[in-house]
Scaffold this motif. Sequence first.
Motif, PDB file in Angstrom:
ATOM      1  N   ARG A  40       0.888  -1.161   0.186  1.00  0.00           N
ATOM      2  CA  ARG A  40       0.110   0.045   0.118  1.00  0.00           C
ATOM      3  C   ARG A  40       0.834   1.185   0.038  1.00  0.00           C
ATOM      4  N   ALA A  41       1.980   1.426   0.742  1.00  0.00           N
ATOM      5  CA  ALA A  41       2.980   2.272   0.931  1.00  0.00           C
ATOM      6  C   ALA A  41       3.538   2.523  -0.582  1.00  0.00           C
ATOM      7  N   ASP A  42       3.548   1.884  -1.586  1.00  0.00           N
ATOM      8  CA  ASP A  42       4.127   2.021  -2.957  1.00  0.00           C
ATOM      9  C   ASP A  42       2.973   2.522  -3.901  1.00  0.00           C
ATOM     10  N   ILE A  43       1.849   2.819  -3.435  1.00  0.00           N
ATOM     11  CA  ILE A  43       0.701   3.144  -4.324  1.00  0.00           C
ATOM     12  C   ILE A  43       0.386   4.838  -4.057  1.00  0.00           C
ATOM     13  N   ASP A  44       0.411   5.652  -5.022  1.00  0.00           N
ATOM     14  CA  ASP A  44       0.002   6.972  -4.746  1.00  0.00           C
ATOM     15  C   ASP A  44      -1.047   7.184  -5.679  1.00  0.00           C
ATOM     16  N   VAL A  45      -1.872   8.478  -5.395  1.00  0.00           N
ATOM     17  CA  VAL A  45      -2.976   8.859  -6.265  1.00  0.00           C
ATOM     18  C   VAL A  45      -2.694  10.549  -6.483  1.00  0.00           C
ATOM     19  N   SER A  46      -3.341  11.120  -7.358  1.00  0.00           N
ATOM     20  CA  SER A  46      -3.226  12.244  -7.447  1.00  0.00           C
ATOM     21  C   SER A  46      -4.202  13.350  -6.380  1.00  0.00           C
ATOM     22  N   ALA A  47      -3.689  14.123  -5.828  1.00  0.00           N
ATOM     23  CA  ALA A  47      -4.514  15.042  -4.702  1.00  0.00           C
ATOM     24  C   ALA A  47      -5.442  15.641  -5.537  1.00  0.00           C
ATOM     25  N   SER A  48      -6.189  16.449  -4.590  1.00  0.00           N
ATOM     26  CA  SER A  48      -7.313  17.113  -5.296  1.00  0.00           C
ATOM     27  C   SER A  48      -7.306  17.845  -6.219  1.00  0.00           C
ATOM     28  N   PRO A  49      -7.960  18.624  -7.069  1.00  0.00           N
ATOM     29  CA  PRO A  49      -7.871  19.604  -8.415  1.00  0.00           C
ATOM     30  C   PRO A  49      -7.292  20.941  -7.707  1.00  0.00           C
ATOM     31  N   ASP A  50      -7.917  21.337  -6.677  1.00  0.00           N
ATOM     32  CA  ASP A  50      -7.484  22.584  -5.907  1.00  0.00           C
ATOM     33  C   ASP A  50      -6.124  22.577  -5.799  1.00  0.00           C
ATOM     34  N   GLU A  51      -5.610  21.386  -5.037  1.00  0.00           N
ATOM     35  CA  GLU A  51      -4.155  21.405  -4.481  1.00  0.00           C
ATOM     36  C   GLU A  51      -3.290  21.321  -5.606  1.00  0.00           C
ATOM     37  N   GLN A  52      -3.630  20.485  -6.842  1.00  0.00           N
ATOM     38  CA  GLN A  52      -2.946  20.208  -8.018  1.00  0.00           C
ATOM     39  C   GLN A  52      -2.752  21.521  -8.572  1.00  0.00           C
ATOM     40  N   GLN A  53      -3.582  22.265  -8.558  1.00  0.00           N
ATOM     41  CA  GLN A  53      -3.638  23.694  -9.349  1.00  0.00           C
ATOM     42  C   GLN A  53      -2.679  24.911  -8.701  1.00  0.00           C
ATOM     43  N   ARG A  54      -2.732  24.479  -7.523  1.00  0.00           N
ATOM     44  CA  ARG A  54      -1.914  25.292  -6.605  1.00  0.00           C
ATOM     45  C   ARG A  54      -0.273  25.118  -6.697  1.00  0.00           C
ATOM     46  N   ARG A  55      -0.288  23.762  -6.597  1.00  0.00           N
ATOM     47  CA  ARG A  55       1.292  23.145  -6.733  1.00  0.00           C
ATOM     48  C   ARG A  55       1.744  23.667  -8.100  1.00  0.00           C
ATOM     49  N   LEU A  56       0.978  23.541  -9.325  1.00  0.00           N
ATOM     50  CA  LEU A  56       1.339  23.797 -10.497  1.00  0.00           C
ATOM     51  C   LEU A  56       1.343  25.224 -10.910  1.00  0.00           C
ATOM     52  N   ASN A  57       0.795  26.171 -10.171  1.00  0.00           N
ATOM     53  CA  ASN A  57       0.577  27.495 -10.340  1.00  0.00           C
ATOM     54  C   ASN A  57      -0.343  27.958 -11.359  1.00  0.00           C
ATOM     55  N   TYR A  58      -1.302  26.855 -11.237  1.00  0.00           N
ATOM     56  CA  TYR A  58      -2.456  27.123 -12.100  1.00  0.00           C
ATOM     57  C   TYR A  58      -2.116  27.001 -13.636  1.00  0.00           C
ATOM     58  N   GLN A  59      -1.384  26.047 -13.905  1.00  0.00           N
ATOM     59  CA  GLN A  59      -0.953  25.739 -15.422  1.00  0.00           C
ATOM     60  C   GLN A  59      -1.902  24.636 -15.679  1.00  0.00           C
ATOM     61  N   ALA A  60      -2.395  24.836 -17.041  1.00  0.00           N
ATOM     62  CA  ALA A  60      -3.311  23.603 -17.375  1.00  0.00           C
ATOM     63  C   ALA A  60      -2.333  22.381 -18.145  1.00  0.00           C
ATOM     64  N   ILE A  61      -2.043  21.354 -17.712  1.00  0.00           N
ATOM     65  CA  ILE A  61      -1.253  20.209 -18.027  1.00  0.00           C
ATOM     66  C   ILE A  61      -2.113  19.026 -18.223  1.00  0.00           C
ATOM     67  N   PRO A  62      -2.277  18.412 -19.197  1.00  0.00           N
ATOM     68  CA  PRO A  62      -2.858  17.151 -19.477  1.00  0.00           C
ATOM     69  C   PRO A  62      -2.419  16.124 -18.480  1.00  0.00           C
ATOM     70  N   ALA A  63      -3.240  15.374 -18.127  1.00  0.00           N
ATOM     71  CA  ALA A  63      -3.001  14.289 -17.015  1.00  0.00           C
ATOM     72  C   ALA A  63      -1.938  13.382 -17.369  1.00  0.00           C
ATOM     73  N   ALA A  64      -1.726  12.982 -18.776  1.00  0.00           N
ATOM     74  CA  ALA A  64      -0.805  12.061 -19.109  1.00  0.00           C
ATOM     75  C   ALA A  64       0.499  12.553 -19.045  1.00  0.00           C
ATOM     76  N   ASP A  65       0.683  13.985 -19.160  1.00  0.00           N
ATOM     77  CA  ASP A  65       2.051  14.742 -19.091  1.00  0.00           C
ATOM     78  C   ASP A  65       2.194  15.111 -17.593  1.00  0.00           C
ATOM     79  N   LEU A  66       1.200  15.177 -17.032  1.00  0.00           N
ATOM     80  CA  LEU A  66       1.245  15.478 -15.128  1.00  0.00           C
ATOM     81  C   LEU A  66       2.012  14.311 -14.525  1.00  0.00           C
ATOM     82  N   ALA A  67       1.633  13.028 -14.970  1.00  0.00           N
ATOM     83  CA  ALA A  67       2.237  11.940 -14.246  1.00  0.00           C
ATOM     84  C   ALA A  67       3.590  11.894 -14.274  1.00  0.00           C
ATOM     85  N   ASP A  68       4.245  12.395 -15.080  1.00  0.00           N
ATOM     86  CA  ASP A  68       5.874  12.553 -15.230  1.00  0.00           C
ATOM     87  C   ASP A  68       6.448  13.817 -14.564  1.00  0.00           C
ATOM     88  N   ILE A  69       5.649  14.587 -13.981  1.00  0.00           N
ATOM     89  CA  ILE A  69       6.092  15.902 -13.593  1.00  0.00           C
ATOM     90  C   ILE A  69       6.400  15.778 -12.033  1.00  0.00           C
TER      91      ILE A  69
END
Length: 216
Positions: A40-69
């Motif tokens: 279980r400790a080796d499985i992560d999922v994406s955080a909430s949309p608002d936290e994701q936007q704050r972390r990326l300075n509100y950039q619009a990045i496709p999910a497929a590309d976001l996985a590698d950031i």
Amino acid sequence: MSGPSDVLDRLRTREVTGVFHSRRALDTAAQDLLSSGFDRADIDVSASPDEQQRRLNYQAIPAADLADIPAAARRPYVGGDDRLGLEVVTASVVGCVVALVMAFYLVSREMTPPSVILVSVLGGIVAAAVAIRPLRRVMQRDRVRGLEPAAEWDGLLIWVRVQSPEKEALAQEILLRHGGEAVHIHEIDIAKTADDLPLHSLRPDPWLGNEPLGRP
């Protein structure tokens, strides 16, 4: 959001990642991973949309590309059984404490033992039910705030850390079987910050403010 000075460590890791457009499909895939021997400790999922936007300075990045950031906001996977277990433990503790307090109080008022038992048990049950409601709202805050459909539309990410070619192949097969898109393997540096520590937001003394201890 943590700045560069808040980074405690950087970990180079190899992961299998994928995108889901259904929370149910992601949960089913995660449960399949767990039953297949993944930790279980080796499985992560994406955080909430608002936290994701704050972390990326509100950039619009496709999910497929976001996985590698590396800066993408992620959190440990919490399944339905985890939420249910936490609710049961919380309700049990709160219910028992309230029942004991009420029992001591009623005994001090010289009520009869049957009345003490009945009233204290009922009080504990009511307190347990009341305690679960805010906990459930916190754990399902994205759904309560109406963010879940938007998150599913944009894409829900999953990262699975792997240590062998066999695990890589198995993780890819499981994600694809449950409808995962853009499933691939990558190596990434994950920055560990103070926000990733358990109880990082706990402030034992409210007068200390929000600044980390020991920082000038």
